[in-house]
Scaffold this motif. Structure first.
Motif, short mmCIF file in Angstrom:
data_model
loop_
_atom_site.label_atom_id
_atom_site.label_comp_id
_atom_site.label_asym_id
_atom_site.label_seq_id
_atom_site.Cartn_x
_atom_site.Cartn_y
_atom_site.Cartn_z
N LYS A 32 0.82 -1.21 0.00
CA LYS A 32 0.00 0.00 0.00
C LYS A 32 0.85 1.26 0.00
CE LYS A 32 -3.90 0.66 0.37
NZ LYS A 32 -4.95 0.99 -0.64
N LEU A 33 1.97 1.24 0.73
CA LEU A 33 2.84 2.41 0.77
C LEU A 33 3.85 2.42 -0.37
CD1 LEU A 33 3.58 2.73 4.61
CD2 LEU A 33 1.84 3.91 3.26
N ASP A 34 3.91 1.31 -1.12
CA ASP A 34 4.83 1.17 -2.26
C ASP A 34 6.27 1.44 -1.84
OD1 ASP A 34 5.58 0.69 -4.87
OD2 ASP A 34 5.21 2.75 -5.54
N ILE A 35 6.72 0.67 -0.84
CA ILE A 35 8.05 0.89 -0.27
C ILE A 35 8.78 -0.45 -0.08
CG2 ILE A 35 7.38 2.98 1.01
CD1 ILE A 35 7.30 1.11 3.55
N ARG A 36 10.07 -0.32 0.21
CA ARG A 36 10.85 -1.40 0.80
C ARG A 36 11.09 -1.00 2.25
NH1 ARG A 36 13.66 -4.74 -2.88
NH2 ARG A 36 15.20 -5.18 -1.28
N PHE A 37 10.80 -1.89 3.17
CA PHE A 37 10.93 -1.53 4.58
C PHE A 37 12.39 -1.26 4.95
CE2 PHE A 37 6.70 -3.38 5.26
CZ PHE A 37 6.18 -2.44 6.14
N SER A 38 12.57 -0.31 5.84
CA SER A 38 13.91 -0.02 6.35
C SER A 38 14.50 -1.26 7.01
CB SER A 38 13.83 1.11 7.38
OG SER A 38 15.06 1.21 8.10
N PRO A 39 15.76 -1.57 6.73
CA PRO A 39 16.40 -2.71 7.40
C PRO A 39 16.56 -2.51 8.90
CG PRO A 39 18.02 -1.47 6.13
CD PRO A 39 16.67 -0.92 5.78
N GLU A 40 16.37 -1.27 9.35
CA GLU A 40 16.49 -0.97 10.78
C GLU A 40 15.18 -1.22 11.54
OE1 GLU A 40 18.05 2.96 11.27
OE2 GLU A 40 19.76 2.59 9.95
N ALA A 41 14.12 -1.56 10.82
CA ALA A 41 12.85 -1.84 11.49
C ALA A 41 12.99 -3.08 12.37
CB ALA A 41 11.76 -2.05 10.46
N LYS A 42 12.46 -3.00 13.56
CA LYS A 42 12.51 -4.13 14.49
C LYS A 42 11.37 -5.10 14.15
CE LYS A 42 14.37 -1.19 18.17
NZ LYS A 42 15.73 -1.74 18.13
N GLU A 43 11.70 -6.36 13.95
CA GLU A 43 10.71 -7.36 13.57
C GLU A 43 10.12 -8.01 14.82
OE1 GLU A 43 12.43 -10.07 10.81
OE2 GLU A 43 12.43 -8.61 9.17
N MET A 44 8.83 -7.83 15.00
CA MET A 44 8.13 -8.37 16.16
C MET A 44 7.38 -9.65 15.77
SD MET A 44 8.62 -6.00 18.66
CE MET A 44 10.32 -6.04 18.07
N ASN A 45 7.09 -10.49 16.77
CA ASN A 45 6.39 -11.75 16.52
C ASN A 45 4.90 -11.60 16.32
OD1 ASN A 45 8.56 -13.53 16.52
ND2 ASN A 45 8.61 -13.62 18.74
N GLY A 46 4.31 -10.50 16.75
CA GLY A 46 2.87 -10.35 16.62
C GLY A 46 2.41 -8.98 17.08
N SER A 47 1.10 -8.79 17.00
CA SER A 47 0.51 -7.49 17.35
C SER A 47 0.77 -7.11 18.80
CB SER A 47 -1.00 -7.53 17.08
OG SER A 47 -1.26 -7.70 15.71
N ALA A 48 0.73 -8.11 19.69
CA ALA A 48 0.92 -7.82 21.12
C ALA A 48 2.31 -7.23 21.37
CB ALA A 48 0.73 -9.08 21.94
N GLN A 49 3.33 -7.76 20.69
CA GLN A 49 4.68 -7.24 20.89
C GLN A 49 4.83 -5.84 20.31
OE1 GLN A 49 7.86 -9.78 19.63
NE2 GLN A 49 7.56 -11.23 21.29
N ILE A 50 4.22 -5.60 19.15
CA ILE A 50 4.29 -4.26 18.57
C ILE A 50 3.62 -3.25 19.49
CG2 ILE A 50 3.55 -2.78 16.66
CD1 ILE A 50 3.89 -5.17 14.82
N LEU A 51 2.42 -3.57 19.95
CA LEU A 51 1.69 -2.66 20.83
C LEU A 51 2.47 -2.40 22.11
CD1 LEU A 51 -2.08 -2.50 21.42
CD2 LEU A 51 -0.56 -2.46 23.39
N GLY A 52 3.01 -3.45 22.72
CA GLY A 52 3.77 -3.29 23.95
C GLY A 52 5.01 -2.44 23.76
#
Length: 278
Positions: free
Chosen positions: A161-181
């Motif tokens: 949707k954003l027509d991007i490649r994600f930054s390699p510095e983005a932290k990869e979380m296991n799920g919604s709960a981890q992102i929200l926390g």
């Protein structure tokens, strides 16, 4: 029901019934809470069935179908060309059910100084162009990105949707709960989760769901705006899929019928998702 390493898992064991009434549902973390609610209600109607619900991402659910380890793959994205080819090679015929509509919420800490953001700015944040919040808020502090692994349907959806490649510095979380926390405890953080998940959680007030607009002068729309979702006006909304191998259809058809019936539709709406009108 419990949270293990970001995977929400629930087992419902029937008092009777054999393998032909044991339904395994795997896949999207966006859909997993809703799937659990639907399974609990369905079991009360027909306890001849046993249902096992687990998350882990859309890609995992689809792989489980390919490997014969699930009857239903919950997915927050359509099948890819490579997945369709794998199904073809294995001779697996698939039925596709669209059972709900979801909106993806872009979340920031509750103390974030802005309430809305445009699509172009979001793209520059998530692709790493903006490493500081200064161009956005005037605060010269680093941006911390929280996202999902590449097997996540939400990851694929946001990327497309954003027509991007994600930054390699983005932290990869296991799920919604981890992102929200993570965003809850990080005033420099930004991430994305299903709006339905956000509306169900007790931590909803600990983060802020940004209102999104595409161009200057257009209204900024909240992912919780039901009218906007029904009218297709929120930029980050999408259908939720269930992929079912033809060999499992007879087994799962009662559960699918329940989802699409009055009780199922009421649960979908109560859980913060939007009913798909057939």
């Amino acid at each position: 029901m419990k949270q293990l390493s970001g995977f929400l898992i629930m087992m419902i064991l029937a008092s009777c019934g054999g393998e032909n009434r044991a339904i395994k549902v795997k896949g999207s973390d966006t859909e997993v809470n809703l799937a659990v609610s639907l399974a609990e209600a369905f079991y009360k109607v027909d306890d001849d069935y046993s249902l096992a619900i687990s998350g882990g991402g859309s890609g995992l659910g689809i792989a489980s179908i390919i490997n014969g380890q699930a009857d239903i793959a919950n997915s927050s994205r359509p099948l890819s060309k490579s997945e369709l080819e794998m199904f073809r090679q294995k001779g697996i015929k698939i039925r596709t059910v669209v059972f709900a509509e979801d909106a993806t919420a872009i979340i920031v800490n509750k103390d974030f100084p802005l309430d809305s953001m445009d699509v172009a700015t979001l793209g520059k944040i998530f692709d790493g162009t903006y490493k500081s919040w200064k161009p956005v808020t005037g605060q010269d502090i680093p941006v911390t990105l929280y996202g999902r692994q590449s097997n996540s349907g939400t990851h694929s959806f946001i990327k497309k949707k954003l027509d991007i490649r994600f930054s390699p510095e983005a932290k990869e979380m296991n799920g919604s709960a981890q992102i929200l926390g993570s965003v809850k405890s990080d005033d420099t953080g930004i991430g994305y989760i299903g709006a339905g998940y956000l509306m169900q959680t007790e931590d909803q007030s600990a983060v802020k769901a940004l209102r999104i607009y595409e161009k200057a002068g257009e209204p900024a729309i909240s992912p919780m705006d039901e009218n906007a979702i029904q009218e297709g006006r929120y930029f980050l909304q999408r259908p939720l899929y269930q992929f079912i191998p033809e060999s499992s259809w007879e087994k799962v058809s009662a559960f699918i019928a329940f989802e699409k019936g009055a009780r199922g539709r009421a649960i979908i709406q109560k859980s913060g998702y939007y009913v798909v009108n057939d």
